[in-house]
Design an enzyme around this catalytic site. Sequence first.
Site, mmCIF file in Angstrom:
data_model
loop_
_atom_site.group_PDB
_atom_site.id
_atom_site.type_symbol
_atom_site.label_atom_id
_atom_site.label_comp_id
_atom_site.label_asym_id
_atom_site.label_seq_id
_atom_site.Cartn_x
_atom_site.Cartn_y
_atom_site.Cartn_z
ATOM 1 N N LYS A 93 10.902 2.242 1.407
ATOM 2 C CA LYS A 93 11.070 3.676 1.661
ATOM 3 C C LYS A 93 12.304 4.254 0.991
ATOM 4 O O LYS A 93 12.340 5.436 0.657
ATOM 5 C CB LYS A 93 11.118 3.935 3.169
ATOM 6 N N LYS A 125 -1.664 8.178 7.037
ATOM 7 C CA LYS A 125 -1.805 9.621 6.875
ATOM 8 C C LYS A 125 -0.832 10.170 5.849
ATOM 9 O O LYS A 125 -1.125 11.124 5.140
ATOM 10 C CB LYS A 125 -1.587 10.332 8.212
ATOM 11 N N LYS A 161 -2.189 0.123 2.390
ATOM 12 C CA LYS A 161 -2.517 0.287 3.806
ATOM 13 C C LYS A 161 -2.907 1.730 4.106
ATOM 14 O O LYS A 161 -2.308 2.677 3.587
ATOM 15 C CB LYS A 161 -1.317 -0.122 4.653
#
Length: 332
Positions: free
Chosen positions: A111, A195, A192
Site C-alpha cells: 500500500k 471493492k 484478490k
Amino acid sequence: MARVLSGVQSTGVPHLGNYLGAFRSWVSDQDRDDAFFFIADLHAMTVEYDPAELAPSTFEQALGLLAAGLDPARCTLFAQSHVPEHPRLAWIIECTITYGELRRMTQFKDKAGGQETVRAGLLTYPALMAADVLLYDADRVPVGDDQRQHLELTRDAAVRFNNRYGQTFVVPEAAVPAYGARVMDLQEPTRKMSKSDSSPLGTVLMLDPPEEIDRKVRKAVTDTETEVRYDPPTKPGVSNLLEVLAAATGDKPETLAAGYRDYGSLKKAVSESLVEMLAPVRERAERLRRDPGEVTEALAIGAQKARAVAGPTLERAMRAAGLLPPAGGFAR
C-alpha cells in the site's frame, strides 16, 4: 466454549469474497463459540478516505453482516470506534513491537509503494489489529491469507508482553477456511476480489440482484482453451470459478471440474449457485432497510457487551506495564 474474534473494514456493501471467505463461517461460529465480530472503521482511516462516506459505509457493513446471518443475541457485533479500549491498548502494543517488524509487513509495502507521503497509521495499524484481538482473550481468529502475517505479529506481541510484564494476554490461533478464503477478481483472476482495487465487473457484491450476478459471472475471464481443469498457476480464471463453486456447494474444485465440459456450463452453474446461496441474504437486507433502527440498536448492544470484556483486559495490561492507575481504575 472457545472465544473467536474477527473483523472487517467498513467499506460499505460487502462483496462475495467477504461472504465466502469470512461471513458465512462467522455465522457458524456464533452457534459454536463465544463469538466477537467488529467493523474496523478506525483501520479505514489509514489511507485516503472521504469522511462523509465513513459513517454510511460502517452502517452498510453492519447491515450486511446482519443480513448475512449474524445475530446480536448469539454473538457480539460492534463498531471498532465505539469501543475506546482499542486505540488505548494499541499504544501499549506499539511500545511492545518494533519499527523493523512493522516495516516488514507485506501489506504496508504494497500500500505504501510508490507514494510520496504515507500516513503513520498505515505503518502502525498492525499494532491496532493486535489490540483488536488481544482485548478479548480470543482463542481463535478467522483470517484470510493476506492477514496471517499480521496475526503472527499479534502472537509475537502477546508472547513478548507476557514474558516482559507477566501473563496478561491469551496467544490466539489462526483459522483459515479451506476454500473460498481468497476469492479472486472475475476480470483479473490473479488479484484478490476487492471493492477498492477491482474492476466493477470483477466484483460480485453480496447484495447484487440475480441478473447482475449472472452478468458478472458470464463475463468472467477464463482463457483461450476450452478444458475445465482446476489448475491455479496456468488457468487462474477457471480455477477461481471452480473455487467459488466449491465454496458455494461444499465440493472440492478438482471434483467439480470433472463435471463440466465447457466454460459456458461452468459459468451457468456458478451463477445459479450464487443466486440461490445469496437469496436469503438479500431478503434479510431488504427487511433491515425498512427498519434501520435495528442495525443501530444491534451495534449499541454489541459495543456495551464488548466493553464489558475489553475494559478489564485493558486495565490488566496497563497495570502489568507499570502505569499509575487513576482514581476509579483505568477502564472507565
